[in-house]
Design an enzyme around this catalytic site. Sequence first.
Site, mmCIF file in Angstrom:
data_model
loop_
_atom_site.group_PDB
_atom_site.id
_atom_site.type_symbol
_atom_site.label_atom_id
_atom_site.label_comp_id
_atom_site.label_asym_id
_atom_site.label_seq_id
_atom_site.Cartn_x
_atom_site.Cartn_y
_atom_site.Cartn_z
ATOM 1 C CE LYS A 21 -53.793 87.364 35.971
ATOM 2 N NZ LYS A 21 -54.543 88.554 36.440
ATOM 3 C CE1 TYR A 66 -53.410 84.432 39.522
ATOM 4 C CE2 TYR A 66 -51.270 83.681 38.729
ATOM 5 C CZ TYR A 66 -52.137 84.707 39.054
ATOM 6 O OH TYR A 66 -51.737 86.022 38.908
#
Length: 286
Positions: free
Chosen positions: A161, A157
């Site tokens: 991002k 993740y």
Amino acid sequence: MAPLTGKTVFITGGTRGIGRAIALRCAQDKANVVVVARSASSESPIVSEIIGAGGRALAIKCDIQDEAQVKSAVDLAVEDFGGIDVLVNNATILVLKKTTDITMDEYDLMSRINTRGTFQVVKYALPHLQKSDNGHILTMCPKPQLDERWFRRNLAYSTSKFTMGLMAFGLSAEQRVYGIASNTLWPFSTIDTDGLAECGNAEFQERPRKPAIMADAAYWIVTQNSREFTGNFCLDELVLRESGVTDFEQYNVVPGTKLSELSRDHMVTDEQLERLSELRTLAGQE
């Protein structure tokens, strides 16, 4: 006229949560608001909500993983409203797992939506943003940081991002010649959305803020001069404090929550925290 009157704002993941809040904030200026999402349709509640807030609405069913659907959505927006002035990259997938626990399907989904999907929407929106007299790209992601703490638990993740942040920064450099601004926005606290409820972390859900704080910060960013305000990694409370906002109680989900009691989001930089502390102290709110 208000800054976004008659302007067209294109928002991915705009039917709920932060995207919905931004859509309604822009609609207050009588903007043309285009929301795209896999669940969107002309019957979506967001359409009547945008109209009720004062704007013109178009909701398009679109999976940003699919190139043909993205191109079609952009074409439909331009056909209806004549162009695109603001692009908000809000659609994202959150999977908080270590490398050994995440499945490749989950990893691929984050890659296709968070990074490839965002890039794809930008690619097809750019020719129209280049024609705007104040074109803005706003991407919902944190400032990239080479700090081990952000990678220990959620490597996949975090990298997805941070890649969004790198793209946003690169777009600022690439598109400056066209007068297009590219900035990012990230929250200080967790935000009360369906995504937060689905993440399964009780600590994150305890004392969040309302999506309105992100919407107000996003509105301020995309109404700045695009030739002057670009290449910035923004934090919602920091943006609002520096623009003169003093009432942050209005954003609390739990009334009376102290600043020190808010459920903190992650990926906020030490530099942002230091500046925020300075402004809170000056306001007598630290």
